[in-house]
Design an enzyme around this catalytic site. Structure first.
Site, PDB file in Angstrom:
ATOM      1  N   ASP A 100       9.144  -0.717  -9.335  1.00  0.00           N
ATOM      2  CA  ASP A 100       7.719  -0.431  -9.388  1.00  0.00           C
ATOM      3  C   ASP A 100       7.207   0.088  -8.044  1.00  0.00           C
ATOM      4  O   ASP A 100       6.298   0.913  -8.000  1.00  0.00           O
ATOM      5  CB  ASP A 100       6.952  -1.690  -9.785  1.00  0.00           C
ATOM      6  N   TYR A 133       0.155  -8.414  -5.583  1.00  0.00           N
ATOM      7  CA  TYR A 133      -0.379  -9.260  -4.512  1.00  0.00           C
ATOM      8  C   TYR A 133      -1.474 -10.193  -5.034  1.00  0.00           C
ATOM      9  O   TYR A 133      -1.585 -11.349  -4.623  1.00  0.00           O
ATOM     10  CB  TYR A 133      -0.906  -8.363  -3.391  1.00  0.00           C
TER      11      TYR A 133
END
Length: 257
Positions: free
Chosen positions: A46, A158
């Site tokens: 990714d 994140y």
């Protein structure tokens, strides 16, 4: 037939697959054109996919992205390295379908930045004090390291490590999560992930962003001298992603986490 380029992760397996994919496509009259491709083939994870999007961020209307994952299942790729023949058939037989993904835009002093996963305001040098506005209404005064604003796809990146919610695919939302907020009797902010509608406009203002950085996916930029940061979904830019098969979102989650 069509023009393509390949963005591959710099490892042995991805490099070998790049050569294989190029050889097969050229045998079927596809042309490699690194400057003006119609299809950007991404071989890696990714992170490689996001890197490839940033390489063509100013030409999103002209290109589509098609990912071959050289690891576990990814959120941006349907095929793994053991499925390269099936992956190539989608291009050669023109059987794929396109999905449009939203892009976050941050505007700072007239300059614009675009993020696929998230945009962050971070200050590791000192406590960042900033007012947070949503759609023109002040929500809070935040004190801490910073804030992360993510897309639905970025919710598993994140944002997830910050304790943010994972947003299911198909929900066209954005999310804001605190980065190390300070909370006590004198200073307090929401201290919880905030999921917002896709047309929401988030604005951070401060007397000073000295020492702060604007994180845009894996890139960072200085916020020295900035006073206002506006973040929202950019309606003028969308990422065209080619799919050849349906992979369950829950299978992706289970495979990764």
């Amino acid at each position: 037939m069509g023009k393509f380029t390949i963005v591959a992760r710099p490892d042995e397996l991805s490099g070998r697959l790049e050569k294989q994919v190029q050889n097969v496509l050229e045998k079927h009259d596809f042309i490699r054109d690194d400057a003006s491709p119609e299809t950007v083939i991404v071989i890696g994870g990714d992170g490689t996919f996001i890197y490839a999007v940033h390489q063509f961020i100013d030409r999103l209307k002209d290109v589509r992205f098609f990912g071959l994952h050289t690891g576990t299942l990814g959120f941006y790729s349907d095929y793994q390295d053991c499925e390269v023949d099936e992956f190539l058939d989608v291009l050669i037989q023109h059987t794929g379908t396109e999905e449009l993904l939203g892009v976050l835009r941050a505007e700072v002093d007239g300059k614009r930045y675009y993020g696929l996963n998230e945009i962050r305001v971070e200050n590791a040098a000192r406590t960042q004090v900033m007012d947070v506005f949503v759609n023109g209404v002040q929500l809070e005064t935040f004190r801490g390291t910073g804030m992360c604003v993510c897309t639905q796809l970025g919710s598993t990146a994140y944002n997830r490590s910050l304790g943010g919610a994972v947003i299911q695919e198909g929900l066209d939302l954005i999310e804001m999560a605190e980065i190390a907020g300070i909370h006590h009797s004198k200073y307090r902010s929401l201290d919880a992930p905030f999921v917002l509608k896709k047309d929401s406009v988030i604005r951070f203002t401060a007397e000073s962003f000295r020492g702060a950085l604007l994180g845009v996916d894996s890139d960072v930029y200085s916020l020295e001298g900035a006073k206002n940061i506006e973040i929202k979904i950019c309606q003028a830019r969308q990422i065209r992603v080619l799919h050849g098969k349906k992979v369950s979102y829950f299978d992706r989650l289970k495979d990764l986490y």
